[in-house]
Motif scaffolding. Structure first.
Motif, PDB file in Angstrom:
ATOM      1  N   UNK A 135       1.523  -0.797  -1.596  1.00  9.71           N
ATOM      2  CA  UNK A 135       1.065   0.169  -0.602  1.00  9.71           C
ATOM      3  C   UNK A 135       0.824  -0.508   0.734  1.00  9.71           C
ATOM      4  N   UNK A 136       1.506  -0.030   1.765  1.00  3.87           N
ATOM      5  CA  UNK A 136       1.312  -0.536   3.116  1.00  3.87           C
ATOM      6  C   UNK A 136       1.627   0.591   4.080  1.00  3.87           C
ATOM      7  N   UNK A 137       0.865   0.688   5.165  1.00  6.39           N
ATOM      8  CA  UNK A 137       1.127   1.778   6.089  1.00  6.39           C
ATOM      9  C   UNK A 137       0.292   1.690   7.350  1.00  6.39           C
ATOM     10  N   UNK A 138       0.313   2.771   8.107  1.00  2.00           N
ATOM     11  CA  UNK A 138      -0.450   2.847   9.351  1.00  2.00           C
ATOM     12  C   UNK A 138      -0.959   4.261   9.530  1.00  2.00           C
ATOM     13  N   UNK A 139      -1.964   4.420  10.392  1.00  3.40           N
ATOM     14  CA  UNK A 139      -2.547   5.735  10.648  1.00  3.40           C
ATOM     15  C   UNK A 139      -3.126   5.765  12.056  1.00  3.40           C
TER      16      UNK A 139
ATOM     17  N   UNK B  48      -4.508   2.095  13.014  1.00  2.00           N
ATOM     18  CA  UNK B  48      -4.863   1.265  11.867  1.00  2.00           C
ATOM     19  C   UNK B  48      -3.624   0.820  11.106  1.00  2.00           C
ATOM     20  N   UNK B  49      -3.547  -0.461  10.837  1.00  2.00           N
ATOM     21  CA  UNK B  49      -2.552  -1.016   9.925  1.00  2.00           C
ATOM     22  C   UNK B  49      -3.308  -1.400   8.658  1.00  2.00           C
ATOM     23  N   UNK B  50      -2.780  -1.043   7.495  1.00  2.00           N
ATOM     24  CA  UNK B  50      -3.505  -1.346   6.255  1.00  2.00           C
ATOM     25  C   UNK B  50      -2.538  -1.760   5.153  1.00  2.00           C
ATOM     26  N   UNK B  51      -3.048  -2.603   4.266  1.00  2.00           N
ATOM     27  CA  UNK B  51      -2.235  -3.116   3.164  1.00  2.00           C
ATOM     28  C   UNK B  51      -3.151  -3.647   2.075  1.00  2.00           C
TER      29      UNK B  51
END
Length: 415
Positions: free
Chosen positions: A297-301, A312-315
């Motif tokens: 799971x990796x993504x941005x919001x 936000x970048x998250x992983x």
């Protein structure tokens, strides 16, 4: 009840001024009508300005507890589902949002219950007790869930003392201190005309619209709420690392100050969000998952807010890979425009437009967009313009929006 509504309609029907081409009731309620006669339903949606941004650490969670207790205490909830409709209420960072959807031909059967719920808001003691316990259980559950805990702690870290850093559910201490009296005070503070934007969308008659106006005209004007955006941006780089015994892998968040929803770069940064972390063809996915195998799971919001937001970048990944992931994300953010092609940009825009146009077909979503854009200062009719703006986003627009990555950032790690 019907006689009461007719009397209200007679008294209040002439109490309007016009601002920006839309009626504003004498008590301050803004009214938006979206006629969609080809449907068989109607939705009544209203926003109250001030969500968790109105809260403090002492009463944090009051909006979440009130909306749940209020709706579940109402006779309307018991009636509406029988007739194929629905009623819901929630709080976001900037608003309390209430949505009521029904088949148009059931209006007469349900509008009286809706009127009672709004003009005489009540919270049943047993419902309040149950919802309070449920909310406390949800808070405990968040602490036991590394993903939820990481997002909550990142929000607090990146916003600091600004209310945007408060979780909607509150803390155990703040929720425990809330009383039924607090619910009554909150209802009195929130359900005031100067802070309400009302949108009605769907198949409705002028008589039905008049009766809806009468309900909202009966609310007190109250005092207009003006949110404070001071301190909502990131002042300097920071890095916070915390331990969690339940975490099977590290949770990494990187946040940058992003513009409010009325900013000219808002649409372009929405496009940037999908380019970088919007799916299996995104830059993050291709490098961090596909090439490096760091995460599932990796993504941005990028949330839409009245004050400064966050990109936000998250992983989620093994702790040993966190340093490289931070460097990789920062590099991707700073350099992706150098290799952005017209084809990639067009594909992302088409994907975004498809999602937005698909979800916006319901009456409730049409009303929601109208309320939202009106409240951020872009007018209730901005949705169509927003779609057109997205279609015409250029690489230059993307490059301008991507300048946020040159500013300070918050790095948060939970492992």
């Amino acid at each position: 009840m019907k006689f009461f509504l007719i009397c209200l309609l007679t008294v209040f029907s002439s109490l309007y001024v016009f601002a920006g081409g839309k009626p504003v009731m004498e008590n301050g309620v803004k009214v938006i009508e979206i006629n969609r006669p080809y449907t068989n339903t109607m939705s009544i949606v209203f926003f109250v300005k001030g969500g968790t941004i109105r809260e403090t650490e002492k009463n944090n969670g009051i909006g979440e507890l009130f909306t749940a207790s209020w709706v579940k205490s109402s006779e309307l909830l018991k009636q509406v589902e029988f007739y194929g409709g629905g009623i819901s209420a929630s709080v976001s960072s900037d608003f309390m949002e209430v949505s009521f959807s029904i088949p148009s031909d059931k209006f007469d059967k349900l509008i009286g219950f809706y009127s009672l719920m709004l003009t005489n808001p009540a919270v049943d003691a047993e419902v309040f007790k149950r919802e309070k316990n449920l909310l406390k259980e949800a808070i405990i559950s968040t602490e036991d869930n590394p993903s939820s805990k990481a997002f909550k702690n990142f929000s607090k870290a990146t916003y600091g003392a600004h209310p945007y850093g408060l979780p909607a559910e509150g803390s155990l201490e703040s929720v425990e201190s809330l009383t039924e009296g607090d619910m009554k005070s909150y209802a009195k503070e929130m359900l005031t005309g100067r802070n309400i934007t009302l949108a009605v969308a769907g198949n409705f008659t002028e008589d039905q619209m008049g009766r809806i106006r009468a309900i909202f005209a009966a609310l007190p004007a109250g005092k207009a709420y003006v949110p404070s955006c001071e301190g909502s941006g990131i002042g300097k780089d920071s890095r916070i690392e915390e331990k969690d015994k339940n975490a099977e892998q590290a949770k990494l968040y990187i946040g940058y100050t992003a513009p409010d929803a009325a900013d000219k770069d808002y649409p372009a940064l929405k496009v940037v969000t999908d380019i970088l972390g919007g799916g299996m063809s995104s830059r993050y996915f291709n490098e961090l998952r596909k090439d490096k195998g760091y995460a599932y799971s990796v993504g941005s919001a990028y949330a839409s807010k009245l004050c400064k937001s966050r990109f936000m970048s998250f992983i989620g990944l093994n702790g040993e890979n966190v340093p490289d992931a931070i460097d990789s994300i920062d590099r991707i953010n700073r350099t992706f425009t150098e290799t952005l092609t017209d084809e990639e940009l067009e594909a992302v825009k088409n994907y975004m437009l498809g999602k937005i146009l698909s979800e916006s077909q319901t009456n409730s979503k049409q009303a929601w967009y109208a309320c939202f854009f009106e409240n951020v200062g872009l007018s209730s009719s901005y949705f169509e313009n927003y779609i057109d703006v997205l279609r015409h986003i250029t690489k230059d627009d993307v490059k301008r929006a991507a300048k946020i990555f040159e500013g300070p950032k918050t790095v948060y790690i939970l492992n």
